[in-house]
Structure formats: C-alpha cells, structure tokens
Design a protein around this motif. Structure first.
Motif, PDB file in Angstrom:
ATOM      1  N   TYR A 136      -4.610 -66.511  40.087  1.00  0.00           N
ATOM      2  CA  TYR A 136      -4.662 -65.267  40.861  1.00  0.00           C
ATOM      3  C   TYR A 136      -5.950 -65.155  41.675  1.00  0.00           C
ATOM      4  CZ  TYR A 136      -0.718 -64.164  37.951  1.00  0.00           C
ATOM      5  OH  TYR A 136       0.523 -64.211  37.328  1.00  0.00           O
ATOM      6  N   ALA A 137      -6.781 -66.206  41.652  1.00  0.00           N
ATOM      7  CA  ALA A 137      -8.041 -66.191  42.395  1.00  0.00           C
ATOM      8  C   ALA A 137      -7.782 -66.601  43.836  1.00  0.00           C
ATOM      9  CB  ALA A 137      -9.052 -67.119  41.735  1.00  0.00           C
ATOM     10  N   ARG A 138      -7.031 -65.761  44.522  1.00  0.00           N
ATOM     11  CA  ARG A 138      -6.630 -66.047  45.897  1.00  0.00           C
ATOM     12  C   ARG A 138      -6.968 -64.858  46.778  1.00  0.00           C
ATOM     13  NH1 ARG A 138      -2.736 -70.548  45.895  1.00  0.00           N
ATOM     14  NH2 ARG A 138      -2.427 -70.065  48.094  1.00  0.00           N
ATOM     15  N   GLU A 139      -7.298 -65.172  48.013  1.00  0.00           N
ATOM     16  CA  GLU A 139      -7.669 -64.149  48.977  1.00  0.00           C
ATOM     17  C   GLU A 139      -6.599 -63.058  49.052  1.00  0.00           C
ATOM     18  OE1 GLU A 139      -9.816 -64.269  53.313  1.00  0.00           O
ATOM     19  OE2 GLU A 139      -8.159 -65.659  52.977  1.00  0.00           O
ATOM     20  N   GLY A 140      -7.039 -61.803  48.953  1.00  0.00           N
ATOM     21  CA  GLY A 140      -6.126 -60.667  49.037  1.00  0.00           C
ATOM     22  C   GLY A 140      -5.740 -60.076  47.699  1.00  0.00           C
ATOM     23  N   ASN A 141      -5.807 -60.874  46.628  1.00  0.00           N
ATOM     24  CA  ASN A 141      -5.542 -60.337  45.292  1.00  0.00           C
ATOM     25  C   ASN A 141      -6.702 -59.460  44.840  1.00  0.00           C
ATOM     26  OD1 ASN A 141      -3.099 -61.641  45.103  1.00  0.00           O
ATOM     27  ND2 ASN A 141      -3.829 -63.289  43.781  1.00  0.00           N
ATOM     28  N   ARG A 142      -6.449 -58.678  43.794  1.00  0.00           N
ATOM     29  CA  ARG A 142      -7.499 -57.859  43.196  1.00  0.00           C
ATOM     30  C   ARG A 142      -8.212 -58.647  42.094  1.00  0.00           C
ATOM     31  NH1 ARG A 142      -8.792 -53.062  45.951  1.00  0.00           N
ATOM     32  NH2 ARG A 142      -6.868 -52.039  46.645  1.00  0.00           N
ATOM     33  N   LEU A 143      -9.482 -58.333  41.886  1.00  0.00           N
ATOM     34  CA  LEU A 143     -10.278 -59.044  40.888  1.00  0.00           C
ATOM     35  C   LEU A 143      -9.639 -58.991  39.504  1.00  0.00           C
ATOM     36  CD1 LEU A 143     -13.043 -60.536  40.648  1.00  0.00           C
ATOM     37  CD2 LEU A 143     -13.959 -58.379  39.807  1.00  0.00           C
ATOM     38  N   SER A 144      -9.117 -57.824  39.125  1.00  0.00           N
ATOM     39  CA  SER A 144      -8.587 -57.684  37.770  1.00  0.00           C
ATOM     40  C   SER A 144      -7.264 -58.412  37.567  1.00  0.00           C
ATOM     41  CB  SER A 144      -8.430 -56.206  37.395  1.00  0.00           C
ATOM     42  OG  SER A 144      -7.282 -55.650  38.000  1.00  0.00           O
ATOM     43  N   ASP A 145      -6.674 -58.935  38.640  1.00  0.00           N
ATOM     44  CA  ASP A 145      -5.493 -59.784  38.454  1.00  0.00           C
ATOM     45  C   ASP A 145      -5.869 -61.027  37.646  1.00  0.00           C
ATOM     46  OD1 ASP A 145      -4.128 -57.952  40.022  1.00  0.00           O
ATOM     47  OD2 ASP A 145      -4.248 -59.162  41.847  1.00  0.00           O
ATOM     48  N   ILE A 146      -7.077 -61.546  37.895  1.00  0.00           N
ATOM     49  CA  ILE A 146      -7.582 -62.682  37.109  1.00  0.00           C
ATOM     50  C   ILE A 146      -7.786 -62.250  35.654  1.00  0.00           C
ATOM     51  CG2 ILE A 146      -9.493 -64.317  36.839  1.00  0.00           C
ATOM     52  CD1 ILE A 146     -10.050 -63.965  39.857  1.00  0.00           C
ATOM     53  N   SER A 147      -8.456 -61.120  35.474  1.00  0.00           N
ATOM     54  CA  SER A 147      -8.767 -60.608  34.132  1.00  0.00           C
ATOM     55  C   SER A 147      -7.509 -60.438  33.301  1.00  0.00           C
ATOM     56  CB  SER A 147      -9.486 -59.260  34.255  1.00  0.00           C
ATOM     57  OG  SER A 147     -10.555 -59.306  35.176  1.00  0.00           O
ATOM     58  N   HIS A 148      -6.513 -59.815  33.891  1.00  0.00           N
ATOM     59  CA  HIS A 148      -5.276 -59.504  33.181  1.00  0.00           C
ATOM     60  C   HIS A 148      -4.557 -60.781  32.748  1.00  0.00           C
ATOM     61  CE1 HIS A 148      -1.786 -57.160  32.027  1.00  0.00           C
ATOM     62  NE2 HIS A 148      -1.016 -57.955  32.756  1.00  0.00           N
ATOM     63  N   ALA A 149      -4.508 -61.764  33.634  1.00  0.00           N
ATOM     64  CA  ALA A 149      -3.811 -63.009  33.313  1.00  0.00           C
ATOM     65  C   ALA A 149      -4.480 -63.725  32.145  1.00  0.00           C
ATOM     66  CB  ALA A 149      -3.776 -63.909  34.539  1.00  0.00           C
ATOM     67  N   GLY A 184      -7.930 -56.402  30.790  1.00  0.00           N
ATOM     68  CA  GLY A 184      -7.706 -55.196  31.580  1.00  0.00           C
ATOM     69  C   GLY A 184      -6.416 -55.257  32.383  1.00  0.00           C
ATOM     70  N   PRO A 185      -6.023 -54.126  32.983  1.00  0.00           N
ATOM     71  CA  PRO A 185      -4.788 -54.064  33.768  1.00  0.00           C
ATOM     72  C   PRO A 185      -4.954 -54.777  35.100  1.00  0.00           C
ATOM     73  CG  PRO A 185      -5.979 -51.993  33.955  1.00  0.00           C
ATOM     74  CD  PRO A 185      -6.722 -52.817  32.941  1.00  0.00           C
ATOM     75  N   PRO A 186      -3.861 -55.255  35.690  1.00  0.00           N
ATOM     76  CA  PRO A 186      -3.943 -55.893  37.011  1.00  0.00           C
ATOM     77  C   PRO A 186      -4.108 -54.842  38.111  1.00  0.00           C
ATOM     78  CG  PRO A 186      -1.666 -55.762  36.322  1.00  0.00           C
ATOM     79  CD  PRO A 186      -2.480 -55.236  35.171  1.00  0.00           C
ATOM     80  N   GLY A 187      -4.401 -55.315  39.323  1.00  0.00           N
ATOM     81  CA  GLY A 187      -4.417 -54.433  40.490  1.00  0.00           C
ATOM     82  C   GLY A 187      -5.633 -53.556  40.621  1.00  0.00           C
ATOM     83  N   LYS A 188      -6.723 -53.889  39.910  1.00  0.00           N
ATOM     84  CA  LYS A 188      -7.943 -53.074  39.973  1.00  0.00           C
ATOM     85  C   LYS A 188      -9.092 -53.893  40.554  1.00  0.00           C
ATOM     86  CE  LYS A 188      -5.924 -49.709  37.640  1.00  0.00           C
ATOM     87  NZ  LYS A 188      -5.606 -48.407  38.257  1.00  0.00           N
ATOM     88  N   GLY A 189     -10.146 -53.193  40.963  1.00  0.00           N
ATOM     89  CA  GLY A 189     -11.346 -53.859  41.436  1.00  0.00           C
ATOM     90  C   GLY A 189     -11.244 -54.284  42.893  1.00  0.00           C
ATOM     91  N   PRO A 190     -12.295 -54.937  43.383  1.00  0.00           N
ATOM     92  CA  PRO A 190     -12.327 -55.318  44.798  1.00  0.00           C
ATOM     93  C   PRO A 190     -11.286 -56.387  45.128  1.00  0.00           C
ATOM     94  CG  PRO A 190     -14.157 -56.301  43.604  1.00  0.00           C
ATOM     95  CD  PRO A 190     -13.522 -55.336  42.670  1.00  0.00           C
ATOM     96  N   ARG A 191     -10.895 -56.419  46.385  1.00  0.00           N
ATOM     97  CA  ARG A 191     -10.015 -57.501  46.834  1.00  0.00           C
ATOM     98  C   ARG A 191     -10.827 -58.787  46.994  1.00  0.00           C
ATOM     99  NH1 ARG A 191      -4.983 -56.192  47.555  1.00  0.00           N
ATOM    100  NH2 ARG A 191      -4.401 -54.056  48.108  1.00  0.00           N
ATOM    101  N   LEU A 192     -10.212 -59.887  46.646  1.00  0.00           N
ATOM    102  CA  LEU A 192     -10.877 -61.173  46.758  1.00  0.00           C
ATOM    103  C   LEU A 192     -10.911 -61.611  48.219  1.00  0.00           C
ATOM    104  CD1 LEU A 192      -9.253 -62.896  43.661  1.00  0.00           C
ATOM    105  CD2 LEU A 192     -11.466 -61.739  43.790  1.00  0.00           C
ATOM    106  N   LYS A 193     -12.065 -62.114  48.636  1.00  0.00           N
ATOM    107  CA  LYS A 193     -12.253 -62.543  50.016  1.00  0.00           C
ATOM    108  C   LYS A 193     -12.781 -63.969  50.048  1.00  0.00           C
ATOM    109  CE  LYS A 193     -13.292 -57.875  51.730  1.00  0.00           C
ATOM    110  NZ  LYS A 193     -14.293 -57.026  52.421  1.00  0.00           N
ATOM    111  N   ARG A 194     -12.402 -64.674  51.097  1.00  0.00           N
ATOM    112  CA  ARG A 194     -12.883 -66.037  51.306  1.00  0.00           C
ATOM    113  C   ARG A 194     -14.410 -66.058  51.311  1.00  0.00           C
ATOM    114  NH1 ARG A 194     -10.366 -68.488  56.613  1.00  0.00           N
ATOM    115  NH2 ARG A 194      -8.967 -66.808  55.964  1.00  0.00           N
ATOM    116  N   GLY A 195     -14.983 -67.001  50.585  1.00  0.00           N
ATOM    117  CA  GLY A 195     -16.434 -67.102  50.521  1.00  0.00           C
ATOM    118  C   GLY A 195     -17.060 -66.429  49.311  1.00  0.00           C
ATOM    119  N   MET A 196     -16.264 -65.706  48.531  1.00  0.00           N
ATOM    120  CA  MET A 196     -16.773 -65.191  47.257  1.00  0.00           C
ATOM    121  C   MET A 196     -16.965 -66.362  46.292  1.00  0.00           C
ATOM    122  SD  MET A 196     -14.651 -61.757  46.265  1.00  0.00           S
ATOM    123  CE  MET A 196     -14.862 -60.202  47.103  1.00  0.00           C
ATOM    124  N   THR A 197     -18.074 -66.335  45.553  1.00  0.00           N
ATOM    125  CA  THR A 197     -18.326 -67.343  44.531  1.00  0.00           C
ATOM    126  C   THR A 197     -18.433 -66.639  43.183  1.00  0.00           C
ATOM    127  OG1 THR A 197     -20.665 -67.215  45.183  1.00  0.00           O
ATOM    128  CG2 THR A 197     -19.380 -69.082  46.005  1.00  0.00           C
TER     129      THR A 197
END
Length: 248
Positions: A136-149, A184-197
């Motif tokens: 889920y670490a893809r541009e446009g997803n929310r940060l917590s999508d990673i957390s939830h998975a 945590g639940p999905p769909g929360k936190g900042p949107r992932l953007k290209r260039g985030m490390t």
C-alpha cells in the motif's frame, strides 16, 4: 513537516542503504552461540566506517553504540555488551548509516543456531508483515493503509503489534515526520507522495503487545516475557512500486 526528497538526496540515501544491506549479510554469518553483542557492535561499526559512512545510531539521543541488539523478549534499543548469545536465542539488530548527511535505517531478527518453531514463525510473520504493508506504499494512498495491512497480517497469525514504538520518516535526520504506526484503521493520515522516504518497521510480540523499559532507560522488553521480533527497511515512494533502499 514531511520532506519530499530530490533524486540527488535519494541517491545519497541509496548509498547508505546499500551499506546497511551488505552489513546484514556480514552479521548473519557471524551470529552464532558464544558471540557477544558487543562483538557484533564492533563488527558493524568498523564495516560502516570502512564503507564511507558514519554509524548513525552512535550518540543519537545519547545512545552509546552503533547497533541496537535486542535478544529474545527485548523488543528494541538493547545496548550491546558482554552478553553471549546462546543456542535457541533470537536477536533483533537495528542499525543506521549516514552518508554525506543522509540516513538509512533497517532492522532484522536473526536465529542463533537452532530455534523453536514459534520463534521461526514469529521472525517470518514479522518479515512478511512488512511486505504486506508496503503493498500500500503507493502514491495517492493514505499512510495508515500501510499500518492497517501490517496489523491485519500479524494478528491473523496470532501475534500482536507493539503500540508504543512506530516507524518514521527519514532523511537528513534519522527521525522525521510522519510517524508510522504498525496498527490502526485504513484511510487515515497524509497521502503518500513521490519522493517521501519512510522507515517502515513492524515490531511484533509472540504474546501481548504491552512493553516496558528497563532501568538502563533504553532496553524495551515485553511485559509478559514473550519473544519479540523486528523487521525494518527504508523505502522511497515512487510513481509505481516503492523502492526499498536497504535490501540488495
């Protein structure tokens, strides 16, 4: 503030990440019964320096060593010392390297000789939860999508995710925004953007997720004495699949 990295900055982090990835291969070969965690720290520090980097953990917030070495029920931040590894132990090694002002960070849990089936499963599930998360670490997803998975995968195998410690952004500083929980639940936190490390790092307990800190004010252990494992990589958000900087 979340810093978006330029390609030049990411390239410097790639160098640090490659040094870490190669170092884990070295450490895996020397981890065996009778070796002290202090010896592992010495090997790691010498390797990082020999390869043109600075040990990023040494002195960070006052930490006294180049690696965190956490054995069995120790979750994170174990201080290397004269403790000898024993047959059947598991050891989590967390380390960082800085190259020309830019950091990479990663962790692995290794078996010491022959280990129990539960310990093998714990190490494997912890590792796989990372890869489930970065789907889920893809541009446009929310940060917590990673957390939830990560949480769903870990708990589906009967283990628990540590709540008190989380992943983080990384770059010029070892710890940058955003914080990245492994639950945590999905769909929360900042949107992932290209260039985030980001440093994604599931910490998984065989028993309950509760932890406490020992009197050294560093070493974190499971409250119930259960085994704990740790797996971490530094990644870059791209226009497609995430790039993992700390794997060869």
């Amino acid at each position: 503030m979340i810093y978006i990295k330029s390609e030049k900055e990411i390239e410097l982090m790639r160098v640090a990440g490659k040094v870490i990835a190669n170092l884990f291969e070295v450490l895996e070969k020397v981890i065996k019964p009778g070796v002290t965690t202090l010896e592992l720290d010495r090997i790691a520090e010498e390797f990082i320096i020999k390869n043109g980097c600075i040990p990023a953990f040494k002195g960070l917030y006052g930490f006294p060593a180049s690696i965190c070495a956490s054995v069995n029920d120790e979750v994170v931040h174990g201080i290397p010392g004269l403790r000898k590894l024993q047959e059947g132990d598991i050891i989590s090694i967390d380390l960082g390297a800085n190259y020309k002002g830019y950091n990479a960070d990663a962790a692995r849990t290794f078996p010491v000789g022959e280990i129990s089936d539960e310990a093998k499963k714990l190490i494997e599930v912890t590792r796989e939860s990372f890869f489930e998360g970065i789907k889920y670490a893809r541009e446009g997803n929310r940060l917590s999508d990673i957390s939830h998975a990560i949480q769903v995968y870990v708990e589906s195998h009967g283990f628990s995710v540590v709540r008190d410690y989380v992943g983080h952004g990384i770059g010029r500083k070892m710890h940058e925004d955003p914080q990245i929980p492994n639950f945590g639940p999905p769909g929360k936190g900042p949107r992932l953007k290209r260039g985030m490390t980001l440093a994604i790092e599931p910490m998984v307990n065989a028993g309950h997720y509760s932890v406490r800190t020992l009197e050294d004010n560093w070493t974190v252990v499971t409250v119930d004495g259960s085994l704990s494992a740790h797996y971490e990589n530094t990644i870059v958000i791209t226009e497609g699949e995430p790039e993992i900087l700390t794997i060869l």
